[in-house]
Scaffold this motif. Structure first.
Motif, short mmCIF file in Angstrom:
data_model
loop_
_atom_site.label_atom_id
_atom_site.label_comp_id
_atom_site.label_asym_id
_atom_site.label_seq_id
_atom_site.Cartn_x
_atom_site.Cartn_y
_atom_site.Cartn_z
N GLY A 31 0.75 -1.00 -0.21
CA GLY A 31 -0.14 0.04 0.08
C GLY A 31 0.69 1.38 0.17
N ALA A 32 2.02 1.31 -0.08
CA ALA A 32 3.07 2.55 -0.22
C ALA A 32 2.74 3.06 -1.68
CB ALA A 32 4.49 2.16 0.14
N ALA A 86 14.55 -5.03 0.83
CA ALA A 86 14.48 -3.61 0.40
C ALA A 86 13.20 -3.06 0.10
CB ALA A 86 15.32 -3.42 -0.86
N GLY A 87 12.44 -4.10 -0.55
CA GLY A 87 11.03 -3.72 -0.66
C GLY A 87 10.14 -3.52 0.55
N PHE A 88 10.42 -4.21 1.71
CA PHE A 88 9.73 -4.02 2.92
C PHE A 88 10.17 -2.70 3.62
CE2 PHE A 88 8.69 -8.49 2.46
CZ PHE A 88 7.55 -8.52 2.82
N ILE A 89 11.54 -2.51 3.76
CA ILE A 89 12.16 -1.39 4.28
C ILE A 89 11.48 -0.22 3.52
CG2 ILE A 89 14.16 -0.14 4.56
CD1 ILE A 89 15.64 -2.71 5.13
N LEU A 90 11.60 -0.13 2.22
CA LEU A 90 11.07 1.14 1.26
C LEU A 90 9.74 1.32 1.38
CD1 LEU A 90 12.67 0.47 -2.13
CD2 LEU A 90 12.85 2.58 -0.67
N ALA A 91 8.77 0.30 1.76
CA ALA A 91 7.40 0.63 1.98
C ALA A 91 7.12 1.25 3.26
CB ALA A 91 6.46 -0.78 2.03
N ILE A 94 8.42 4.98 2.64
CA ILE A 94 7.43 5.77 1.80
C ILE A 94 6.14 6.19 3.00
CG2 ILE A 94 5.69 5.55 -0.05
CD1 ILE A 94 7.99 3.90 -1.55
N ALA A 95 5.81 5.03 3.69
CA ALA A 95 4.45 5.31 4.57
C ALA A 95 5.27 6.53 5.44
CB ALA A 95 4.19 4.08 5.24
N GLN A 96 6.08 6.47 5.98
CA GLN A 96 6.51 7.51 6.96
C GLN A 96 6.45 8.73 6.34
OE1 GLN A 96 6.70 6.86 10.45
NE2 GLN A 96 6.95 8.91 10.42
N LEU A 97 7.34 8.58 5.09
CA LEU A 97 7.58 10.19 4.25
C LEU A 97 5.95 10.66 3.97
CD1 LEU A 97 9.39 11.91 2.89
CD2 LEU A 97 9.30 10.40 0.77
N LYS A 98 4.96 9.75 3.71
CA LYS A 98 3.84 10.16 3.31
C LYS A 98 3.11 10.91 4.59
CE LYS A 98 2.11 7.30 -0.22
NZ LYS A 98 1.06 6.24 -0.45
N ILE A 99 3.53 10.33 5.88
CA ILE A 99 2.80 11.04 7.21
C ILE A 99 3.51 12.45 7.43
CG2 ILE A 99 2.72 10.95 9.65
CD1 ILE A 99 2.67 7.75 9.26
N TRP A 100 4.92 12.59 7.08
CA TRP A 100 5.49 13.72 7.27
C TRP A 100 5.01 14.63 6.18
CZ3 TRP A 100 10.99 11.26 7.53
CH2 TRP A 100 11.34 10.50 8.71
N ILE A 101 4.90 14.31 5.06
CA ILE A 101 4.37 15.44 4.07
C ILE A 101 2.89 15.89 4.47
CG2 ILE A 101 3.66 15.46 1.59
CD1 ILE A 101 5.84 13.63 0.92
#
Length: 207
Positions: A31-32, A86-91, A94-101
């Motif tokens: 869902g990222a 890397a896929g799990f880490i990136l997801a 990205i989810a954390q980045l969306k929260i910050w944005i």
């Protein structure tokens, strides 16, 4: 000659985007990220980015380990494992980045929350039990039931499978459903102007 052939074949396989798509597959299914049929160019660019990183890491690891048959095989397996992790880490990143944005847009810029999913993917992707009442634009009931599966928006068409309700629907008017939605703690209304339907969604926790 054989080792060179194996190396060139594996390099071609990795550079073709197969391993890059693996990372994208994990990130998307967590869902990222989500791209509809209208945003396929962005999806391709992201897969190309992941593929380019894969090629760089493959050549780096292969240069470090050597170019023997066993070394090449180990490099591919190591790269595959790294891609999955890397896929799990990136997801998660990205989810954390969306929260910050979202926090920056809301608290600093006074803007609404960004959302790259379709309205129906945003609405239906939940673990709650969802009871649906589907009406046409003339307020005639089309069907009702518990949501079983909905076709993702990325496939560019809208299909639903429903479980029958525990009791017959009977004569249900949109006025009754609308009133029930007003009194429900977690109700939504999805209006699809393309399909000319309105879906009332009642979401409840699992028993």
């Amino acid at each position: 000659m054989t080792q060179e052939f194996i190396l060139s074949t594996l390099t071609l396989f990795i550079s073709s985007g197969c391993f890059g798509y693996l990372i994208y597959f994990i990130v998307e299914n967590l869902g990222a990220v989500s791209y509809t049929a209208q945003r396929q160019d962005e999806k391709r660019m992201l897969i190309m980015l992941f593929s380019g990183l894969n090629i760089a890491f493959y050549l780096l690891i292969n240069h470090w380990l050597g170019q023997g048959t066993k070394e090449v095989a180990f490099t591919v397996l190591l790269l595959l494992l790294c891609d999955i992790v890397a896929g799990f880490i990136l997801a998660n990143c990205i989810a954390q980045l969306k929260i910050w944005i979202f926090q920056i847009r809301k608290n600093i810029l006074g803007m609404s929350r960004p959302e790259n999913r379709s309205a129906r993917d945003y609405l239906f992707n939940t673990s709650k039990v969802q009871t649906l009442f589907i009406f046409d634009m003339d307020n005639n009931l089309i069907n009702a039931g518990y949501l079983d599966y909905q076709e993702p928006a990325i496939n560019n068409y809208f299909d639903l499978t429903l479980y029958p309700l525990k009791e017959p629907v009977g004569k249900v008017t949109i006025e009754k459903v609308d009133q029930a939605a007003c009194n429900h703690k977690d109700a939504r209304i999805l209006v699809d102007f393309e399909k000319q339907i309105k879906i009332y969604v009642f979401r409840d926790e699992l028993d």
